[in-house]
Write a protein that holds these residues in place. Structure first.
Motif, short mmCIF file in Angstrom:
data_model
loop_
_atom_site.label_atom_id
_atom_site.label_comp_id
_atom_site.label_asym_id
_atom_site.label_seq_id
_atom_site.Cartn_x
_atom_site.Cartn_y
_atom_site.Cartn_z
N GLY A 1 0.75 -1.13 0.17
CA GLY A 1 0.14 0.15 -0.08
C GLY A 1 0.89 1.29 0.04
O GLY A 1 1.79 1.54 0.73
N GLU A 2 0.72 2.24 -0.88
CA GLU A 2 1.39 3.71 -0.78
C GLU A 2 0.85 4.36 0.24
O GLU A 2 2.03 5.21 0.89
CB GLU A 2 0.80 4.35 -2.14
N GLU A 3 -0.18 4.37 0.87
CA GLU A 3 -0.39 5.17 2.31
C GLU A 3 0.27 4.46 3.43
O GLU A 3 0.44 3.49 3.40
CB GLU A 3 -2.00 5.13 2.45
N ALA A 4 0.51 5.35 4.58
CA ALA A 4 1.41 4.84 5.48
C ALA A 4 0.40 3.92 6.41
O ALA A 4 0.94 3.37 7.33
CB ALA A 4 1.89 5.93 6.29
N THR A 5 -0.82 4.05 6.35
CA THR A 5 -1.81 3.48 7.05
C THR A 5 -2.30 2.06 6.61
O THR A 5 -2.15 2.02 5.57
CB THR A 5 -3.12 4.42 7.51
N ALA A 6 -2.79 1.20 7.57
CA ALA A 6 -3.18 -0.08 7.31
C ALA A 6 -4.71 0.19 6.33
O ALA A 6 -5.19 1.20 6.47
CB ALA A 6 -3.61 -0.97 8.32
N PRO A 7 -5.13 -0.95 5.40
CA PRO A 7 -6.26 -0.71 4.84
C PRO A 7 -7.43 -0.11 5.49
O PRO A 7 -7.73 -0.60 6.68
CB PRO A 7 -6.47 -2.12 4.30
N TYR A 8 -8.26 0.64 5.08
CA TYR A 8 -9.29 1.39 5.80
C TYR A 8 -10.56 1.72 4.79
O TYR A 8 -10.28 1.75 3.59
CB TYR A 8 -8.82 2.81 6.41
N GLN A 9 -11.89 2.05 5.44
CA GLN A 9 -12.96 2.30 4.64
C GLN A 9 -12.80 3.66 4.09
O GLN A 9 -12.31 4.51 4.41
CB GLN A 9 -14.10 2.24 5.61
N ARG A 10 -13.29 3.81 2.71
CA ARG A 10 -13.34 5.10 2.01
C ARG A 10 -14.45 5.77 2.25
O ARG A 10 -14.64 7.10 2.16
CB ARG A 10 -12.69 4.93 0.77
N LEU B 1 1.98 -7.18 5.59
CA LEU B 1 1.56 -5.66 4.96
C LEU B 1 2.54 -4.88 4.89
O LEU B 1 3.29 -4.50 5.90
CB LEU B 1 0.49 -5.32 5.93
N LYS B 2 2.79 -4.46 3.72
CA LYS B 2 3.89 -3.10 3.33
C LYS B 2 3.33 -2.09 3.06
O LYS B 2 2.71 -1.89 2.01
CB LYS B 2 4.88 -3.66 2.32
N THR B 3 3.32 -0.88 4.09
CA THR B 3 2.68 0.17 3.86
C THR B 3 3.66 1.29 3.44
O THR B 3 4.66 1.05 3.78
CB THR B 3 1.92 0.74 5.08
N GLY B 4 3.10 2.30 2.97
CA GLY B 4 4.10 3.59 2.67
C GLY B 4 5.11 3.08 1.62
O GLY B 4 6.25 3.86 1.57
#
Length: 412
Positions: free
Chosen positions: A37-46, A78-81
């Protein structure tokens, strides 16, 4: 290596990407699964970003689709950021922005969609101009809502209308600008447009239809308002653009995969490379006599899970059952089906707060827009999925019990 043990890499840590990973594990995949994931956070609801989260009614932790413990428990890395920068289909590797590479047996691309932005030449780069697509956008929106007195919204689709509802609810002076003749023109009938125009008008939102943007006004690099082509101006402490999205298919395009209004996949989610799958907002798939790309949570989950089943050898052709929703003020809009090609709209009033609009193509029911009427939505959805088309005159009669219509056969 078999499908149950070969390494799986998933690019895109949104609803679709996570659903694919979780389904793989539940179907018995035992090999490494890496979610990028490009974002720094874990998967979330949009969906709550422009509504409950912006209003402060939902905190950040509640946005998460799964608690962090889920990834450790299921063995999903999970690889974020970090961003996937290139796909080498021959070597079966993915290059990442941190300089590392990941090998895959199966690759999934769930990169979603990207908001369209205003050109820099007319001020799209100015401070105070934002979209509402990710958590960072939502945090900026929430902060501005606390200090601003006015805002302008460019685009009269559902994102723009939801943002207008939030800003109005918090006491801002809101002007919504739509270039087309009416709001929601691309996605809904005039009846639905009129319903939401009246709703927003009752809450003090000023809606300008058929109004074309000339440029954004600014002072020292910060947006201060909007200038229209007719020369009129609108003051605004910030501007939201909701002018549509396009599929995030650049990575796939650069890798030489087939592109057709997004990443082209078959009914099992496979791309033109049998080792690579795609699903969600970025993928187009077979539907009826053509191809479509659906931007919805429901499609993201269902299509991702169908692709996971295909990887595990238990696939069945994915059959889309389109449904959508939007929350504005105290109104919940629920949509079943796709209204493309409709030639008749039937209105079914239930009471002062509830109404539904039923779309027909010839004698066939193809979609329903339901406002605060969950029964109409559920019955309409069941009819559409079952190929049932009731008599429009009976639909229009509020005294007619909808449940009795759900069993009718479509006329020959």
């Amino acid at each position: 290596m078999s499908e149950t043990t070969s390494p799986v890499v998933v690019i895109g840590a949104g609803q679709a990407g996570l659903s694919f990973c979780a389904k793989l594990r539940s179907l018995g995949h035992e090999g490494p699964i890496t979610l990028i994931g490009e974002e720094a956070t874990a998967p979330y609801q949009r969906p709550p970003l422009s509504k409950a989260y912006a209003l402060g009614e939902m905190d950040r932790d509640r946005l998460l689709l799964r608690p962090l413990e889920f990834y450790e428990k299921t063995g999903i890395t999970l690889k974020t950021g970090v961003k996937a920068t290139a796909i080498d289909r021959t070597a079966k590797t993915v290059a990442l922005s941190d300089g590392t590479e990941l090998a895959y047996g199966t690759l999934a691309i769930a990169t979603g969609s990207v908001p369209r932005r205003l050109p820099e030449a007319i001020g799209g780069h100015l401070d105070g101009v934002l979209t509402i697509r990710d958590l960072e956008d939502a945090d900026r929106f929430s902060a501005l809502l606390k200090t601003a007195k006015s805002c302008a919204i460019i685009g009269g689709g559902y994102i723009g209308l939801e943002a207008a509802a939030v800003a109005s609810k918090l006491g801002l002076h809101v002007t919504l600008i739509e270039a087309a003749e009416r709001i929601l023109q691309r996605v809904a009938a005039s009846e639905t447009s009129s319903y939401f125009r009246s709703l927003h008008d009752s809450h003090g939102v000023r809606i300008l239809e058929g109004a074309r943007l000339a440029r954004l006004r600014s002072d020292n690099g910060k947006v201060t308002g909007v200038e229209l082509e007719d020369g009129s101006t609108i003051d605004a402490d910030f501007v939201i653009t909701g002018i549509g999205v396009h599929p995030a298919d650049t990575l796939a395009r650069d890798a030489g995969l087939e592109i057709d209004n997004g990443i082209a996949v078959n009914s099992s989610g496979q791309t033109s490379d049998s080792s690579i799958y795609s699903f969600g907002d970025c993928a187009s798939f077979p539907y009826q006599d053509g191809r479509i790309r659906l931007e919805s949570v429901g499609n993201a989950i269902a299509q991702a899970e169908a692709a996971a089943a295909s990887v595990m050898g238990t696939e069945a052709p994915y059959v889309a059952k389109p449904w959508f929703w939007s929350d504005q003020y105290d109104v919940k809009l629920q949509i079943a089906g796709l209204n493309t090609g409709y030639d008749k709209v039937v209105t079914r009033p239930t009471d002062e707060k509830c109404v539904s609009f039923w779309y027909f193509k010839g004698i066939r029911l193809i979609a329903v827009d339901s406002m605060n009427d969950p029964r109409a939505y559920m019955v309409g959805k069941r009819m559409i999925e079952g190929g049932k088309s009731p008599d429009p005159a009976q639909i229009a009669d509020p005294a007619q019990d909808l449940k009795t219509l759900a069993t009718v056969d479509t006329p020959a």
